[in-house]
Motif scaffolding. Structure first.
Motif, PDB file in Angstrom:
ATOM      1  N   THR A   1       2.083  68.278   4.025  1.00  0.00           N
ATOM      2  CA  THR A   1       1.682  67.375   2.947  1.00  0.00           C
ATOM      3  C   THR A   1       2.725  67.307   1.843  1.00  0.00           C
ATOM      4  OG1 THR A   1      -0.653  67.817   3.400  1.00  0.00           O
ATOM      5  CG2 THR A   1      -0.125  66.868   1.265  1.00  0.00           C
ATOM      6  N   TYR A   2       3.379  68.421   1.530  1.00  0.00           N
ATOM      7  CA  TYR A   2       4.402  68.410   0.482  1.00  0.00           C
ATOM      8  C   TYR A   2       5.588  67.526   0.875  1.00  0.00           C
ATOM      9  CZ  TYR A   2       2.435  71.947  -2.661  1.00  0.00           C
ATOM     10  OH  TYR A   2       1.649  72.605  -3.573  1.00  0.00           O
ATOM     11  N   ALA A   3       5.960  67.555   2.149  1.00  0.00           N
ATOM     12  CA  ALA A   3       7.044  66.693   2.618  1.00  0.00           C
ATOM     13  C   ALA A   3       6.642  65.228   2.526  1.00  0.00           C
ATOM     14  CB  ALA A   3       7.420  67.050   4.057  1.00  0.00           C
ATOM     15  N   LEU A   4       5.380  64.937   2.838  1.00  0.00           N
ATOM     16  CA  LEU A   4       4.868  63.574   2.696  1.00  0.00           C
ATOM     17  C   LEU A   4       4.961  63.107   1.248  1.00  0.00           C
ATOM     18  CD1 LEU A   4       1.645  63.322   4.921  1.00  0.00           C
ATOM     19  CD2 LEU A   4       3.623  61.785   4.981  1.00  0.00           C
ATOM     20  N   ALA A   5       4.553  63.969   0.325  1.00  0.00           N
ATOM     21  CA  ALA A   5       4.601  63.614  -1.092  1.00  0.00           C
ATOM     22  C   ALA A   5       6.041  63.437  -1.558  1.00  0.00           C
ATOM     23  CB  ALA A   5       3.905  64.689  -1.920  1.00  0.00           C
ATOM     24  N   THR A   6       6.951  64.303  -1.097  1.00  0.00           N
ATOM     25  CA  THR A   6       8.368  64.175  -1.448  1.00  0.00           C
ATOM     26  C   THR A   6       8.922  62.841  -0.966  1.00  0.00           C
ATOM     27  OG1 THR A   6       8.699  66.570  -1.276  1.00  0.00           O
ATOM     28  CG2 THR A   6      10.663  65.190  -1.153  1.00  0.00           C
ATOM     29  N   ASN A   7       8.589  62.485   0.268  1.00  0.00           N
ATOM     30  CA  ASN A   7       9.060  61.224   0.843  1.00  0.00           C
ATOM     31  C   ASN A   7       8.530  60.032   0.054  1.00  0.00           C
ATOM     32  OD1 ASN A   7      10.534  59.941   3.072  1.00  0.00           O
ATOM     33  ND2 ASN A   7       8.518  59.130   3.636  1.00  0.00           N
ATOM     34  N   ALA A   8       7.250  60.090  -0.317  1.00  0.00           N
ATOM     35  CA  ALA A   8       6.642  58.983  -1.060  1.00  0.00           C
ATOM     36  C   ALA A   8       7.300  58.806  -2.424  1.00  0.00           C
ATOM     37  CB  ALA A   8       5.139  59.241  -1.232  1.00  0.00           C
ATOM     38  N   ILE A   9       7.529  59.907  -3.125  1.00  0.00           N
ATOM     39  CA  ILE A   9       8.117  59.832  -4.464  1.00  0.00           C
ATOM     40  C   ILE A   9       9.567  59.377  -4.394  1.00  0.00           C
ATOM     41  CG2 ILE A   9       8.766  61.199  -6.494  1.00  0.00           C
ATOM     42  CD1 ILE A   9       6.258  62.947  -5.889  1.00  0.00           C
ATOM     43  N   CYS A  10      10.327  59.928  -3.454  1.00  0.00           N
ATOM     44  CA  CYS A  10      11.732  59.529  -3.301  1.00  0.00           C
ATOM     45  C   CYS A  10      11.853  58.055  -2.931  1.00  0.00           C
ATOM     46  CB  CYS A  10      12.413  60.394  -2.239  1.00  0.00           C
ATOM     47  SG  CYS A  10      12.710  62.089  -2.740  1.00  0.00           S
ATOM     48  N   SER A  11      10.966  57.581  -2.073  1.00  0.00           N
ATOM     49  CA  SER A  11      10.992  56.164  -1.685  1.00  0.00           C
ATOM     50  C   SER A  11      10.729  55.273  -2.891  1.00  0.00           C
ATOM     51  CB  SER A  11       9.945  55.896  -0.599  1.00  0.00           C
ATOM     52  OG  SER A  11      10.232  56.626   0.571  1.00  0.00           O
ATOM     53  N   SER A  12       9.777  55.669  -3.723  1.00  0.00           N
ATOM     54  CA  SER A  12       9.444  54.880  -4.907  1.00  0.00           C
ATOM     55  C   SER A  12      10.626  54.824  -5.883  1.00  0.00           C
ATOM     56  CB  SER A  12       8.217  55.472  -5.612  1.00  0.00           C
ATOM     57  OG  SER A  12       7.088  55.408  -4.786  1.00  0.00           O
ATOM     58  N   ILE A  13      11.304  55.955  -6.080  1.00  0.00           N
ATOM     59  CA  ILE A  13      12.438  55.986  -7.012  1.00  0.00           C
ATOM     60  C   ILE A  13      13.638  55.242  -6.437  1.00  0.00           C
ATOM     61  CG2 ILE A  13      14.061  57.505  -8.216  1.00  0.00           C
ATOM     62  CD1 ILE A  13      11.848  59.602  -8.352  1.00  0.00           C
ATOM     63  N   ALA A  14      13.877  55.385  -5.121  1.00  0.00           N
ATOM     64  CA  ALA A  14      15.005  54.708  -4.492  1.00  0.00           C
ATOM     65  C   ALA A  14      14.910  53.199  -4.655  1.00  0.00           C
ATOM     66  CB  ALA A  14      15.082  55.080  -3.012  1.00  0.00           C
ATOM     67  N   VAL A  15      13.686  52.677  -4.579  1.00  0.00           N
ATOM     68  CA  VAL A  15      13.496  51.232  -4.704  1.00  0.00           C
ATOM     69  C   VAL A  15      13.857  50.755  -6.111  1.00  0.00           C
ATOM     70  CG1 VAL A  15      11.775  49.390  -4.609  1.00  0.00           C
ATOM     71  CG2 VAL A  15      11.776  51.167  -2.875  1.00  0.00           C
ATOM     72  N   VAL A  16      13.705  51.631  -7.107  1.00  0.00           N
ATOM     73  CA  VAL A  16      14.077  51.256  -8.473  1.00  0.00           C
ATOM     74  C   VAL A  16      15.563  50.914  -8.542  1.00  0.00           C
ATOM     75  CG1 VAL A  16      14.257  52.058 -10.857  1.00  0.00           C
ATOM     76  CG2 VAL A  16      12.254  52.654  -9.503  1.00  0.00           C
ATOM     77  N   LEU A  17      16.389  51.720  -7.900  1.00  0.00           N
ATOM     78  CA  LEU A  17      17.825  51.472  -7.899  1.00  0.00           C
ATOM     79  C   LEU A  17      18.180  50.171  -7.181  1.00  0.00           C
ATOM     80  CD1 LEU A  17      17.634  54.615  -8.505  1.00  0.00           C
ATOM     81  CD2 LEU A  17      19.880  54.784  -7.440  1.00  0.00           C
ATOM     82  N   GLN A  18      17.302  49.721  -6.289  1.00  0.00           N
ATOM     83  CA  GLN A  18      17.581  48.529  -5.482  1.00  0.00           C
ATOM     84  C   GLN A  18      17.190  47.221  -6.165  1.00  0.00           C
ATOM     85  OE1 GLN A  18      15.561  49.047  -1.741  1.00  0.00           O
ATOM     86  NE2 GLN A  18      16.605  50.970  -1.276  1.00  0.00           N
ATOM     87  N   ILE A  19      16.595  47.280  -7.343  1.00  0.00           N
ATOM     88  CA  ILE A  19      16.041  46.069  -7.957  1.00  0.00           C
ATOM     89  C   ILE A  19      17.063  44.931  -8.039  1.00  0.00           C
ATOM     90  CG2 ILE A  19      15.106  45.082 -10.095  1.00  0.00           C
ATOM     91  CD1 ILE A  19      13.653  47.750 -10.543  1.00  0.00           C
ATOM     92  N   PRO A  20      18.224  45.112  -8.700  1.00  0.00           N
ATOM     93  CA  PRO A  20      19.171  43.986  -8.795  1.00  0.00           C
ATOM     94  C   PRO A  20      19.696  43.541  -7.430  1.00  0.00           C
ATOM     95  CG  PRO A  20      19.722  45.699 -10.381  1.00  0.00           C
ATOM     96  CD  PRO A  20      18.717  46.290  -9.440  1.00  0.00           C
ATOM     97  N   SER A  21      19.985  44.503  -6.548  1.00  0.00           N
ATOM     98  CA  SER A  21      20.540  44.147  -5.242  1.00  0.00           C
ATOM     99  C   SER A  21      19.519  43.444  -4.352  1.00  0.00           C
ATOM    100  CB  SER A  21      21.070  45.397  -4.547  1.00  0.00           C
ATOM    101  OG  SER A  21      22.237  45.857  -5.177  1.00  0.00           O
ATOM    102  N   SER A  22      18.262  43.838  -4.444  1.00  0.00           N
ATOM    103  CA  SER A  22      17.224  43.129  -3.689  1.00  0.00           C
ATOM    104  C   SER A  22      17.109  41.682  -4.167  1.00  0.00           C
ATOM    105  CB  SER A  22      15.882  43.846  -3.851  1.00  0.00           C
ATOM    106  OG  SER A  22      15.921  45.128  -3.269  1.00  0.00           O
ATOM    107  N   ALA A  23      17.220  41.492  -5.467  1.00  0.00           N
ATOM    108  CA  ALA A  23      17.185  40.133  -6.017  1.00  0.00           C
ATOM    109  C   ALA A  23      18.398  39.329  -5.551  1.00  0.00           C
ATOM    110  CB  ALA A  23      17.145  40.190  -7.542  1.00  0.00           C
ATOM    111  N   LEU A  24      19.570  39.962  -5.521  1.00  0.00           N
ATOM    112  CA  LEU A  24      20.777  39.288  -5.021  1.00  0.00           C
ATOM    113  C   LEU A  24      20.630  38.919  -3.551  1.00  0.00           C
ATOM    114  CD1 LEU A  24      23.609  41.398  -6.701  1.00  0.00           C
ATOM    115  CD2 LEU A  24      23.179  38.960  -7.073  1.00  0.00           C
ATOM    116  N   SER A  25      20.004  39.802  -2.777  1.00  0.00           N
ATOM    117  CA  SER A  25      19.818  39.550  -1.352  1.00  0.00           C
ATOM    118  C   SER A  25      18.934  38.331  -1.115  1.00  0.00           C
ATOM    119  CB  SER A  25      19.204  40.789  -0.692  1.00  0.00           C
ATOM    120  OG  SER A  25      19.110  40.632   0.697  1.00  0.00           O
ATOM    121  N   LEU A  26      17.861  38.212  -1.889  1.00  0.00           N
ATOM    122  CA  LEU A  26      16.990  37.033  -1.777  1.00  0.00           C
ATOM    123  C   LEU A  26      17.700  35.772  -2.256  1.00  0.00           C
ATOM    124  CD1 LEU A  26      13.623  38.562  -3.027  1.00  0.00           C
ATOM    125  CD2 LEU A  26      14.150  37.812  -0.710  1.00  0.00           C
ATOM    126  N   THR A  27      18.475  35.906  -3.327  1.00  0.00           N
ATOM    127  CA  THR A  27      19.233  34.756  -3.839  1.00  0.00           C
ATOM    128  C   THR A  27      20.253  34.282  -2.815  1.00  0.00           C
ATOM    129  OG1 THR A  27      18.993  35.651  -6.080  1.00  0.00           O
ATOM    130  CG2 THR A  27      20.619  33.910  -5.772  1.00  0.00           C
TER     131      THR A  27
END
Length: 470
Positions: free
Chosen positions: A284-310
């Protein structure tokens, strides 16, 4: 003569790298800005939702993360079909064939609606066998929460399908502001309902399931209203009655892009689910680590995800005019800008690690692993993410869907899944090994897509007919 002013230098830079015969930097900025705001809201609200459900315990977080991996697998398939519609709409818009823009829009909405309806019915009937096969090793509390959330999510698929199809078509014709409004309606209502049902009424995962249905169907109704009232007032000549007409030729064009992309998303997210199974076996701890890391990683992707859609809209419209030089030049500029945005986001987010991770109430035992994964992933995103994800979006907008899809599927299963198992399970690197394998797979994808982009085959597809032929 004096030195050029900052404003004139900035304008000269934008003209040089972000303008062409097909589109200029002002149009690109007007396309990009609403998408950027949309992505920021999506990620920000997702963080808030994850933080809210964290108050219900590690079991609730793990259940939502598990089911969201299934949701991503399923929803991405009809979003892929909607992306096919975006490409076709953008190319017709670029070619100046406005009546066909309307037909492409209607066909996109109809196809995605039917696709999502079938998926929703299948998941609703077979939700428990699906959970047992994929996550049978999870604890009973986690599985119980996962069952509630998966059933609720499956009911909402049709709502988000209609909203995504409409937003995809609107992006194709450059109406990203309308797309932003629809996204905000869905996501803000989702957060408000979660605050009421999760934090206020303490309904936990059930409250989240109710919220997601109300918000998605509200967005679907508003989407159809937008098509009827807003797009009708443009040159696209859209009418809601066109939704009931099946244009076989148009459907084939949409599916030419959409089906390979949908297959790619199924295999790609299927690999993610298999990786998630590895993570479940780590506890369960690994699951929680994965969930939190995934959520934070997506924050860094905000501008690039927008560029990709554009990039889909920009390159699609360039290809509608058959202007290869503009498509190639603007894609290169987007790639450099994406890498720069990742660097700036990492410099902004990493110093805020403690308060940011504190939103998720993680056990102290996993905080160090979260930080290590964040640093490794931040470096990999700067170097590899734009070529791995933005570049195939540009290739797909030119009609090169089969190659990009096959490459993505093979790299996912041959590298991320296999290497993830070897590093995470066999060599006992745990969740850190799983993330290192993912970053290595990005490197493989990058090499292949760069090779493709340097060649000529990616722009030789003829997805649409000239205006006179239609």
């Amino acid at each position: 003569m004096g030195q050029p002013s900052f404003v004139s230098r900035k304008q000269a830079f934008l003209e040089k790298y972000f303008s062409g015969e097909s589109i200029d930097y002002r149009q690109i900025i007007s396309l990009f800005t609403p998408i950027l705001i949309d992505q920021a809201f999506l990620v920000g609200l997702s963080l808030v939702n994850t933080a809210m459900i964290s108050s219900s315990g590690v079991e609730a977080v793990s259940a939502v993360n598990m089911v969201d991996s299934i949701n991503m697998f399923l929803i991405s398939t009809f979003i892929a079909v909607a992306t096919g519609g975006t490409v076709v709409v953008a190319q017709y818009k670029g070619s100046g064939n406005e009546p066909m823009v309307s037909k492409a829009t209607a066909s996109t909405v109809s196809a995605v609606f039917l696709f999502a309806l079938c998926i929703s019915a299948l998941v609703g009937v077979f939700h428990m066998p699906l959970l047992n096969v994929l996550f049978g090793n999870a604890s009973p509390d986690v599985l119980g929460n996962a069952q509630i959330y998966l059933v609720g999510s499956s009911i909402s698929y049709v709502g988000i399908a209609v909203q995504e199809a409409v937003c995809g078509a609107l992006r194709g014709i450059g109406k990203t502001r309308a797309s932003l409004i629809l996204s905000l309606i869905m996501n803000l209502s989702y957060v408000i309902l979660n605050i009421i049902l999760i934090n206020g009424l303490h309904m936990g995962v059930l409250g989240m399931a109710i919220s997601v249905n109300i918000s998605r169907y509200l967005a679907a109704v508003c989407s159809l209203f937008f098509l009827a009232k807003i797009v009708t007032n443009t040159n696209s000549y859209f009418r809601l009655r066109e939704l009931v007409k099946v244009e076989v030729t148009m459907l084939k064009r949409i599916l030419f892009i959409g089906i390979p992309f949908a297959a790619e998303q199924m295999f790609f997210n299927g690999g993610k689910i298999l990786t998630q199974i590895f993570v479940v076996s780590l506890g369960t701890y690994a699951l929680a680590t994965n969930a939190i890391c995934s959520s934070i990683a997506v924050v860094l992707q905000i501008p690039s995800s927008a560029l990709s859609l554009t990039a889909i809209t920009v390159v699609g419209q360039c290809m509608g005019r058959r202007n290869i030089a503009d498509a190639r030049k603007l894609t290169k500029s987007f790639l450099w800008l994406s890498s720069l945005s990742f660097f700036l986001m990492a410099m902004l987010i990493l110093p805020m690690f403690q308060p940011l991770v504190g939103l998720f109430h993680p056990p102290a035992d996993i905080v160090d692993d979260i930080f290590i994964i964040m640093v490794i992933n931040a470096v990999a995103q700067v170097l590899l993410w734009p070529i791995s994800f933005l570049l195939p979006s540009a290739l797909r907008a030119a009609g090169d869907s089969k190659f990009t899809s096959i490459t993505s599927m093979l790299s996912m299963w041959l590298f991320r899944v296999v290497l993830g198992y070897i590093l995470g399970i066999v060599f006992h690197f745990g969740i850190i090994g799983v993330w290192i394998a993912m970053n290595c797979e990005w490197g493989v994808r990058s090499l292949v897509f760069l090779w493709r982009f340097r060649g000529e085959q990616w722009y030789k597809h003829r997805l649409i007919e000239p205006a006179s032929a239609d």
